[in-house]
Design a protein around this motif. Sequence first.
Motif: not given
Lengths: 445, 445
Positions: A168, A175-177, A179-183, A185, A188, A207
């Motif tokens: 990672w 953590l983009d609430r 757009r719904g993107i947490y990580a 990728t 990772v 992480p």
Amino acid sequence: MTTSRPRQLHLNAFLMNAGHHDAAWRHPGTQPERVTDLRYFQHLARTAERGLLDSVFLADGLALFNKVRHNALGGFEPLTLLSALAAVTERVGLIATVSTTFNEPFHVARKFASLDHLSGGRAGWNIVTSGTVAEARNFGQDEHLEHRLRYERAREFVEVATRLWDSWADDAIVLDRERGIYADTDRVRAINHRGEYFGVEGPLNVPRPPQGHPLLVQAGSSEDGKEFAAQYAEAVFTAQQTLADGQAFYKDLKSRLARYGRTEDQLLILPGIAPVLGSTEAEARALEQELTDLQVPEYGLAQLSGMLGVDLTGLPLDGPLPELPEERDINGNKSRFTLVAELARRDGLTLRELIARLGAGRGHRVFAGTPEQVADQLEEWFTQGAADGFNVMPPLLPGGLEDFVDHVVPILQRRGLFRTEYTGRTLREHYGLARPDNAAPAPAS
Amino acid sequence: MTTSRPRQLHLNAFLMNAGHHDAAWRHPGTQPERVTDLRYFQHLARTAERGLLDSVFLADGLALFNKVRHNALGGFEPLTLLSALAAVTERVGLIATVSTTFNEPFHVARKFASLDHLSGGRAGWNIVTSGTVAEARNFGQDEHLEHRLRYERAREFVEVATRLWDSWADDAIVLDRERGIYADTDRVRAINHRGEYFGVEGPLNVPRPPQGHPLLVQAGSSEDGKEFAAQYAEAVFTAQQTLADGQAFYKDLKSRLARYGRTEDQLLILPGIAPVLGSTEAEARALEQELTDLQVPEYGLAQLSGMLGVDLTGLPLDGPLPELPEERDINGNKSRFTLVAELARRDGLTLRELIARLGAGRGHRVFAGTPEQVADQLEEWFTQGAADGFNVMPPLLPGGLEDFVDHVVPILQRRGLFRTEYTGRTLREHYGLARPDNAAPAPAS
């Protein structure tokens, strides 16, 4: 690390049931009935933290051996106990022993990543290769993997663990609430390791740890062990009986770092010391004798047999050691074998005398004296090129650790040799070691 | 257990990052930035304890899968996290998921023994066999062990772990300072196991756990899973969508116990429930809709593909499920496959509708309503032969757990269905399950 602060020493508290002396549990000052009680270890860790120590440390073995008839055993698995201690301490580092011979790198990388997150960056891993057939027999093997192959496996194990921690990027979590993107990728990535001992696809499912990697610690002082330490370790625990031995080991190990592209300040050497403290020298010596008198000779003989790989049962206690094998024929802890054999030879000790000498430190240096005398010893080794700090092994717990913190630490502080407050938050910061960079995974092709 | 108390239900809090709903982390009421922070889980565990719940529980998997792009992941390894929580709670049970497919029984028995000692008898082990190739690939295997063989390995694993916990008699520690005897080693014995999957000499290097054995929990509801549960499990987590399904499962599983010489009260069945709470029914339904609107369809589709073992990528969201394989051809989680396939078929759901239905509970029952309505549901299942208690899966954390504790628990208490104080200290005592006897090791021959 470039720093203008004067060089200061580092202190680790090695926690051990009722104390490091093998008769500690019989002494009225200890609490062997509490060695399976979390609150007992909580008190020990908080005492170390009160003394501003860098870390606490737990050794480990994966078999019962013959320990339990004549010695107290709590038996907590180090990562579970240190995770519990993470919750009740704030600053002190937490170093767990875990074997590379009887584990899988995915599990171990993950558990240390967990402990590092849980503790806010205070995890350290004492990497051991395990030295006994008794351990192999708890894992489906009749014979123990050969010493050199254990280190070969350990190298691949640490390489894989390191790649898993780095799987990672530090900034992978976005953590983009909205757009719904947490990580992210792309940051990772799988490691796709296929080696001699392990196949691990990755990435890790935790992480990257706060410290990047947990602090890597090593304690084997054989030729294989020193070479492994020079390549990977950031702190080394070692047993050295004399200043000259300590200096030789220090110089030898530090000189090996360059061939791995490392500088001497990237590895700290911490010899063990079992301080038998008294308010006068006579009082300290009396305590040492009291503990010797409480020893169970059969226990000492069994421990010595284990260290030497020779069954000593039934030999006269007041006679000499029998003929011993060569170090090259030892498949257990080679460096401890050599240390004990030399100690006996050098000082011409009987079995009984050797058992007494090993009682408090199992081969680590024992020193009985006043807090001032103990501080003098630490200062001498520290300033004379034998130590960057010490692995403190109180013969009695909790009293011996309390005495060290209350009486030795203040002297070291007055001499400017030890911190007067924690200036860092993480174990790496306490030890003055850099957080490893992560070449952030490149975008997916 | 013979008791004159009226039968009461048991509640477990299933802890999951920002909440069980797959869009929980996007909701303004959650704290996804804290899912790697011990204090966050400490708050959750203390909230469960404030509500007098029997236990908290952590699921686990040994690969990252595709989870992290669109969902929050802390990734703590369960035993390390629960050990930390043991230090900051007093009564609540601590149930960790650990796989029998990618571990060794000596390690697992020891870690649970440690956690049980550390927590004063509050450890539980959710025994899983792991269901995915992604996990196998982190442990040097290209293919995943076949379903039936995983259970065969699991049975041997649990047998070995049990013998290791029993390798110390309860009274083995005698602590005779005077005679120098810490443990009566006639009461600490090797197990000398040599089986199909494992060879373990023993004994364990930790004294017998306070509970004898940690509570054994199981969550697979396939034919193999139910048979395994009937033989070994003391609590079962299960996903059941309707009262009728719950009743059938309950009756089926309880009827299997007799063939292993067990009575029906020796195994508790706890269906999962994801309660979406509101102070009015309309408010609860609005929250449910709000969470559905926050779902990322690609994530839902990927999760569904994983559950069904079929790649659904690119299929129209408003169309039906494609043709599915038979359960016998599934080598992952068989029971979850069947549940999802039947749910879609029964209610004629499109992919989008199915993703919405699975969002809050991944196949577990979701119920939106007021605290009174939720309590009614729990009471109905509890009194109508479908449940001995519930695995509570709040869609949002910490809020959903706080609401359950503050608003649902008091209703259950007023109805006499739930405890108003902890009467026991251990997890077994909370669940009303006996401490297993240990046929104390006989004297050495």
